[in-house]
Every structure is written in structure tokens, then in C-alpha cells.
Enzyme design. Structure first.
Site, PDB file in Angstrom:
ATOM      1  N   HIS A 161       0.990  99.028  17.173  1.00 35.22           N
ATOM      2  CA  HIS A 161       0.648 100.382  18.085  1.00 35.22           C
ATOM      3  C   HIS A 161      -0.565 100.335  19.077  1.00 35.22           C
ATOM      4  CE1 HIS A 161       2.242 104.454  19.055  1.00 35.22           C
ATOM      5  NE2 HIS A 161       2.336 104.664  17.688  1.00 35.22           N
ATOM      6  N   ASP A 194       3.960 101.245  22.634  1.00 36.48           N
ATOM      7  CA  ASP A 194       4.239 102.773  22.586  1.00 36.48           C
ATOM      8  C   ASP A 194       5.374 103.003  21.547  1.00 36.48           C
ATOM      9  OD1 ASP A 194       1.706 103.454  23.969  1.00 36.48           O
ATOM     10  OD2 ASP A 194       2.763 103.568  25.958  1.00 36.48           O
TER      11      ASP A 194
END
Length: 424
Positions: free
Chosen positions: A396, A400
Site C-alpha cells: 500500500h 493504491d
């Protein structure tokens, strides 16, 4: 007679120290030239250390699990002639190390599937007097075979080199013990109070370190998507029927690799390596797919290089070749490094959902679950379809959530309409 000292070799790539993983010989063994003496573990692969001479082992330079510097004394062998060291310079013998390091299979051996008494009673052949903590020399396959047969390896006489227990030894042990087949069934429920401590060394230690490092450094998140693989499975069956005899059989994996290659054209951020110390993301044009493979010493990830330039059959052949090399411990360091994205599958054991751990410094890993037939509603009709989940994880810090979902959705679309896999 003289002494030939073998030192820990320089394996290259700037490696200053390696871990001694497994001894294949013990003090007193006679060895021949090119015989493998030990396995050592680098950050990337297991490396065999062969003997350059004929002779007798007189000293071992370390214990399995010990980290040794390049150039340190690994083993001393008594040879005909002068050897390569003077008598006064010979290293003092060290305590003899175990013949083989514990593996994943030895952990399984100690599980209380049943008490030792009943099955040993059923298969008591000529026994060998070994100490309780002495580990017999046997391959992982033989250990698994013994576990399936309910045989305690420490009771079996080995006829292989250095007393190694072979499959034939297990069969001989069974054949000579059939007269005791009337052991009481009640013994199967006897309590067990034994336990075994298994050092985490070699490949298992490297795997543990990499998994811990990955989960501590990367911000993992997973995304699961259901895919209808009926059409691609029909195509695979058709291609195997038509070309399997001449080009080889196709599994689902090369189709998945192809789908990843095509989807990455629109989502290049998934085919990336993140150097979090330098704060740099590298996106190569090439797609080097790591294919997670289970071996006797643990999980390995051989790399299908330039998957973007390979056909279905080329990818299939390369996946099969690399998997065989990894399982046999023959994969080279180059074959186990350099991946840009990883594909992991548990095959028929794939379950419904998994949460794969990233293969750092990569930022994406695509996980495959098993195919199941389920009733689905299509255009108002209930039909039976072959369904499969993709359980994939992403970093992450770089990827995204929306992009990850769209990437997996793109793979889904390609597999559900497999003709699009081959449309440029």
C-alpha cells in the site's frame, strides 16, 4: 599421509559469510573427488560444496546453522601425499556435527499421529541401536515414506553410503516384521510425552527472515476477486487435446502468466520493485514472473524471465523446468532472483481465500485458489460454472487500492474472455 583443508569458498556477489546448512559426511567417512560434502546457504540459494580430493574426513569445521566467514576452514581430509597444509598447521578437530540438518519433514515426524509402539510393533525388522537423540541419515522423501508407514527411522538399518536409509531399507524392515502384526490395538491410544526441538536453520531460517521482513516493512493489503474460468479451461482442454502430444500439456499457470503480462501493459505500477531505503520505485519494461514453488527445504521462487516475450507453451515449459530444478535443489542463484511480480498457487489445496505475503522488494503478488464447480445465475438461468478466486496482496506504500482492484479486474476479464489474451 597428509591433510587437505577445504575452506569456505568465495561464492561471489560480494558475500562475506554463509550459513552452513547440511553436512553430507561425518568424521571417519571416506570421500571421493566431486562428492558433495556440505550444503551452504546464501541469501539467495543453497550451494553444494564438493570435495576436490579423495580421502578420509578427519575434522568438520562447523555445525549446521552456524554462520561461517568466507575463507574459514570448512573440513579437513586426510589424503595420500603431502596435502595442502603442514602437520603443525592442521586445525584442531571440532565436535562432529549431525549428518543432516532437520527439515520440515522432521517436524512432521514428531507429531503424535499415533503412538510409536503400535506401528513399530507391526513392522519390527532387525533394529539398529541408536541413541534417542541421534538423527539417522535419510532423504526427505524417505522420511516422509517412513512416516506414512509408521516406522521410526532410528530403528532402521541403512544400507546406503555412510549408513543412509533408503526406500529399500524401509521395505526390508517391513518384510521382516510381519510376524508381529498382531500387536494390540489398544497400544494405538498410548500417551506420548516425547518432544523434539528443531533448529530453524538453512532455507527455513531464510524463509522466516524474509517473511518477517516483508510483513514488518511493507504495508500489506489483500484483494480477492471471483473469476469464471469455464471458458479458459475449455480452451486449455482443447489445446491439450490438439497439441499436447507435440508441444506438451498446458496447466492454468501459463494462462495466468499471460493474463498478468497483458494486464500489466495498463498497470505498470504493479510490475515494480520498491527500494524503501533509497525511496525509489523501479518499473522495468520486462516482466520477470516469480513462481512460488514448494520444495523439500521450503518455499522457493524461481523466476520466469521475460514472460512478455514467451508463448503459452514456452511459459509452460519454463515453469515446469524451474519447478523441477527448485524441488531438486538444483536451481541456480540467477534462477532464484530478479523477479518483478510473483504468482503463487496452492493448486488443488488452494482453498477459498488466502493472504499471500509479498516477495520484497516487489509490490504485488497474485495468489491462485482452487477451481470449484458452482451453480451461477447467467441471464436468468442457473448453470454450472467453474469458479476460482484470485487472492492477491499489494504494498500500500506504492499501490493504491483502486489500482489493485482494477488490475485484478483486468486479469479477470482476460481469463473470462480468453481470446483477448492473444489480441494485441
Amino acid at each position: 599421509m597428509g591433510t587437505h583443508v577445504i575452506k569456505m569458498p568465495d561464492i561471489g556477489e560480494g558475500i562475506a559469510e554463509v550459513e552452513l546448512s547440511v553436512w553430507h559426511v561425518k568424521v571417519g567417512d571416506m570421500v571421493v573427488e566431486d562428492q558433495v560434502l556440505a550444503d551452504v546457504m546464501t541469501d539467495k540459494a543453497m550451494v553444494d560444496i564438493p570435495s576436490p580430493v579423495h580421502g578420509k574426513v578427519i575434522a568438520l569445521g562447523g555445525q549446521p546453522g552456524e554462520v561461517m566467514a568466507v575463507g574459514s576452514v570448512l573440513i579437513s581430509i586426510e589424503v595420500e601425499g603431502a596435502g595442502n597444509v603442514k602437520a603443525s598447521a592442521q586445525p584442531a578437530p571440532v565436535k562432529e556435527a549431525p549428518v543432516a540438518a532437520p527439515t520440515v519433514e522432521t517436524a512432521v515426524e514428531s507429531k503424535p499421529v499415533a503412538a510409536a509402539a503400535p506401528k513399530a510393533a507391526v513392522c519390527q525388522g532387525p533394529m539398529v541401536a541408536r541413541e534417542a537423540d541421534e538423527r539417522p541419515l535419510a532423504s526427505p522423501a524417505v522420511r516422509k515414506h517412513a512416516l506414512d508407514l509408521g516406522i521410526q527411522l532410528r530403528l532402521v538399518r541403512g544400507t546406503g553410503p555412510a549408513g543412509r536409509i533408503l526406500h529399500d531399507d524401509l521395505e526390508a524392515y517391513l518384510a521382516q516384521g510381519q510376524s508381529n502384526a498382531s500387536a494390540p490395538v489398544a497400544a494405538a491410544y498410548a500417551q506420548r510425552h516425547d518432544e523434539e526441538q528443531i533448529p530453524v536453520i538453512g532455507m527455513r531460517r531464510k524463509i522466516a527472515q524474509r517473511m518477517q521482513d516483508a510483513t514488518q516493512r511493507a504495508a500489506h493489503f489483500s484483494y480477492v476477486e471471483e473469476i469464471d474460468v469455464t471458458a479458459v479451461e475449455e480452451l486449455r482442454a482443447h489445446l491439450n487435446e490438439k497439441h499436447g502430444a507435440t508441444r506438451g500439456k498446458l496447466t492454468l499457470l501459463p494462462f495466468l502468466v499471460r493474463a498478468m503480462v497483458v494486464a500489466l501493459r495498463d498497470f505498470p505500477q504493479m510490475n515494480a520493485r520498491y527500494d524503501d531505503e533509497a525511496q525509489v520505485i523501479t518499473r522495468p519494461g520486462a516482466v520477470h514472473v516469480g513462481v512460488a514453488t514448494q520444495s523439500a527445504v521450503g518455499l522457493m521462487v524461481p523466476v520466469v524471465r521475460h514472460a512478455e516475450a514467451r508463448s503459452l507453451w514456452d511459459n509452460a515449459a519454463e515453469i515446469a523446468r524451474l519447478a523441477t530444478a527448485a524441488r531438486n535443489g538444483k536451481a541456480s542463484r540467477d534462477e532464484l532472483s530478479g523477479s518483478t511480480i510473483t504468482l503463487t498457487s496452492l493448486g488443488a489445496l488452494g482453498g477459498i481465500v488466502s493472504t499471500p505475503v509479498l516477495n520484497l522488494p516487489e509490490v504485488a503478488i497474485v495468489g491462485v485458489n482452487k477451481i470449484v464447480e458452482r451453480p451461477m445465475v447467467i441471464k436468468g438461468q442457473i448453470v454450472i460454472r467453474k469458479m476460482m478466486n484470485l487472492s492477491s496482496s499489494f504494498d500500500h506504500r506504492v499501490v493504491d487500492g483502486m489500482d489493485a482492484a482494477l488490475f485484478i479486474q483486468a486479469i479477470r476479464g482476460l481469463l473470462e474472455q480468453p481470446a483477448t489474451l492473444f489480441v494485441d
